[in-house]
Enzyme design. Structure first.
Site, short mmCIF file in Angstrom:
data_model
loop_
_atom_site.label_atom_id
_atom_site.label_comp_id
_atom_site.label_asym_id
_atom_site.label_seq_id
_atom_site.Cartn_x
_atom_site.Cartn_y
_atom_site.Cartn_z
NE ARG B 27 -10.35 -13.95 114.56
CZ ARG B 27 -9.36 -14.16 113.69
NH1 ARG B 27 -9.21 -13.38 112.65
NH2 ARG B 27 -8.53 -15.15 113.88
CB THR B 28 -13.07 -6.10 118.16
OG1 THR B 28 -13.12 -6.64 119.47
CG2 THR B 28 -13.76 -4.76 118.14
CD GLN B 29 -15.25 -8.73 112.18
OE1 GLN B 29 -14.14 -8.38 111.83
NE2 GLN B 29 -15.85 -9.82 111.73
#
Lengths: 344, 254
Positions: B27-29
């Site tokens: 998941r891109t944070q």
């Protein structure tokens, strides 16, 4: 030996059924086999039948016989390699694919023709009986494209659904109509798959795909073999040769035809395939798609019966003119912008 | 044929979340290397687009010669702010698209509207997987339609919000440049007028956006094609009285 068998017949039930079956199989094989062989040797039958054209001269009679044998042999070979689509014949043909193309020729006629800006599809309606409605042959695939089909209409229905979903998917991602050449390619690729899988059969339907895109109006013919070509005008189905002959005489001027002229020519081509039967709005379907001069798109739509009847009646009023003008128009190749014969 | 999606795990700006999402998913944070604002507006001959050539690594102005505007096909320009590696990935997708389109050679070509729609689908799809391409993209172009030459300008951001407008700005430009554009944009500006307006916005961003640098590129797209001009700097003025003697008002040694 025999006593041994009879002994086992009277002992335990399970074992003797097994042996009984083996014995029966062996027996029936030896008796039934020869009959089966004679069924697949047509020349043996031919020898027993009287020859209607036997020649008195023995040399010529021998030549005729040799020719017949060759025909029989080639027919026998053809039967040998046509069981499934994944078998080639020694001559490099796929007979199942060719048989599928025969199915197209059995369907009732369809014609398609196009100018630079418009494409027209027309189909001859055939009803199974007087009580039923006629078979639907022209389908809208998207606002900018439609198909007319000939052959197994069930296959055609499935393929129309595929074409519709391809157009919708493209429009969803790109917010633009799928160009007709790419649509025809996807259909052809789908047809090709069925010519290369042993558990499938080729689609038994030929489709005339007509549509509009950035580069103008297009007409493609997709056949069960997976081939497709672009056409100025084309006809498929039974008695389509008459329509093709008609179109061949006139197609060179089509690029500059008005939509009205295209519709008339489409109806005339369908009339050729009816061969004597009267053309009315109830035995043909016509659809058109194109771009008007002001740039707006006329979406793919069937033309309603009333308008078709009007056009047919106006065509009948100038019946003599088309035949004479058609002959002269074939010599006037560079004057494609001349008025169509019906307008004289 | 649907667009291609990169395989999970190929993301520069992703970070692994253990177990909960399954092995190999990310998941891109947050973004790492980012570009700041892009400004674009429609003018008489087409669309003009401008941005600075910097890419920051957090608060460091790390890269100073980055091209954040690129041509797409024959008819469009794309400009991006946000994570630069994601922009490079997007350029790769667009490359595949335009290449296959070019190889068809059938008189049909992808126009700005089609590219914008395609990018919207990609961005929204990634957002729904909680793995966004961390960009705000500006798509401008000119294409001949049935009603003549049609100019197109739109934007799509990392959550899939997309719209078309006569002038677009991303990032800080939303706050600093849009008010200027709203006040001073008009239909059918000449190229010179458009450049002047764009430079006015860029100057404000240079003064007030801490992640902008004084090196800009302007690009235009017209029916003749795309032109991306070489980078140049704007003249700034720092000669204010308050800057002359900075410690004048300071009392004491600390």
């Amino acid at each position: 030996m025999l006593t041994h068998y009879t002994h086992s017949l009277t002992s335990g039930p399970r074992r003797n059924t097994h042996l009984l079956l083996c014995w029966l199989a062996f027996f029936s094989c030896s008796i039934l086999e020869p009959k089966k062989n004679t069924a697949t040797k047509p020349e043996e039958h031919a020898d027993r039948e009287p020859k209607p054209y036997a020649h008195s001269d023995p040399k010529i009679a021998r030549e005729i016989q040799a020719e017949e044998d060759e025909d029989e042999a080639s027919r026998m070979f053809r039967n040998q390699y046509d069981t499934d689509v994944t078998t080639w014949s020694p001559a490099g043909r796929l007979f199942q694919v060719e048989y599928a193309m025969e199915a197209v020729k059995q369907g009732s006629a369809c014609v398609g023709l196009r100018s630079r800006t418009h494409a027209v599809l027309a189909a001859a309606n055939k009803a199974a009986s007087e009580l039923s409605s006629h078979q639907r042959k022209v389908f809208r695939v998207a606002d900018h494209a439609g198909v007319a089909l000939a052959g197994l209409t069930a296959d055609g229905r499935v393929l129309s659904r595929f074409l519709r979903s391809e157009c919708i998917n493209h429009a969803f991602v790109y917010d633009a109509p799928l160009p007709v050449s790419r649509l025809a390619l996807r259909l052809a690729d789908k047809a090709q798959v069925c010519t290369q899988r042993s558990w499938k059969r080729p689609y038994g339907v030929g489709l005339l795909v007509a549509g509009l895109d950035e580069s103008g109006a297009h007409l493609y013919y997709n056949c069960p073999s997976g081939n497709y070509f672009e056409y100025q005008a084309f006809a498929i189905g039974s008695r389509s040769q008459a329509a093709k002959t008609f179109l061949e005489r006139r197609f060179e001027g089509y690029n500059d035809y008005t939509p009205d002229q295209l519709i008339r020519d489409a109806l005339s081509a369908i009339k050729e395939t009816l061969q004597g039967e009267k053309l009315t709005s109830s035995n043909c379907t016509v659809a058109i798609v194109g771009r008007k001069d002001d740039g707006t798109v006329e979406p793919f739509e069937m033309i309603d019966n009333k308008r078709i009847q009007e056009i047919i009646e106006s065509m009948e009023a100038v019946e003599e003119a088309p035949v004479a003008a058609a002959e002269s128009s074939s010599m006037q190749e560079d004057k494609g912008t001349d008025a169509a014969p019906m307008d004289i | 044929m649907a667009w291609q999606q990169p395989m999970d795990g190929s993301h520069a700006s992703g970070s692994k979340v253990a177990a909960a999402d399954g092995p190999g998913t990310q998941r891109t944070q947050y973004p790492y290397v980012t570009g700041t604002s892009v400004i674009a507006l429609k003018y008489k001959d087409g669309v003009i687009m401008a941005c600075d050539t910097g890419a920051s690594y957090g608060s460091t102005l790390r890269y100073k010669s980055v091209e954040r505007i690129k041509a797409v096909g024959k008819h469009s320009l794309i400009g991006a702010s946000g994570e630069f590696s994601d922009f490079q990935e997007i350029l790769r997708y667009l490359d595949e698209l335009t290449l296959s389109d070019h190889m068809w050679d059938d008189g049909n070509s992808l126009g700005p509207k089609e590219v914008h729609s395609y990018l919207t689908r990609v961005m929204y799809n990634r957002r729904n997987k909680f793995d966004p391409l961390w960009n705000s993209l500006v798509l401008g172009g000119v294409k001949k339609g049935p009603k003549g030459e049609e100019k197109y300008l739109g934007m799509v951001n990392m959550i899939g919000t997309h719209f078309e407008e006569n002038h677009i700005a991303t990032g800080f430009g939303n706050h600093l440049a849009i008010p200027i554009l709203r006040a001073e944009w008009c239909e059918d500006m000449t190229f010179e007028e458009a450049v002047k307006l764009v430079e006015k916005c860029l100057l404000v961003l240079l003064y007030r956006d801490r992640s902008s640098i004084n090196k800009f590129q302007i690009a235009k797209i017209t029916t003749e094609g795309a032109t991306i001009y070489p980078p140049y700097s704007l003249k700034t003025h720092w000669g204010f009285a308050a800057f002359e003697n900075p410690s004048k008002g300071a009392v004491g040694s600390w």
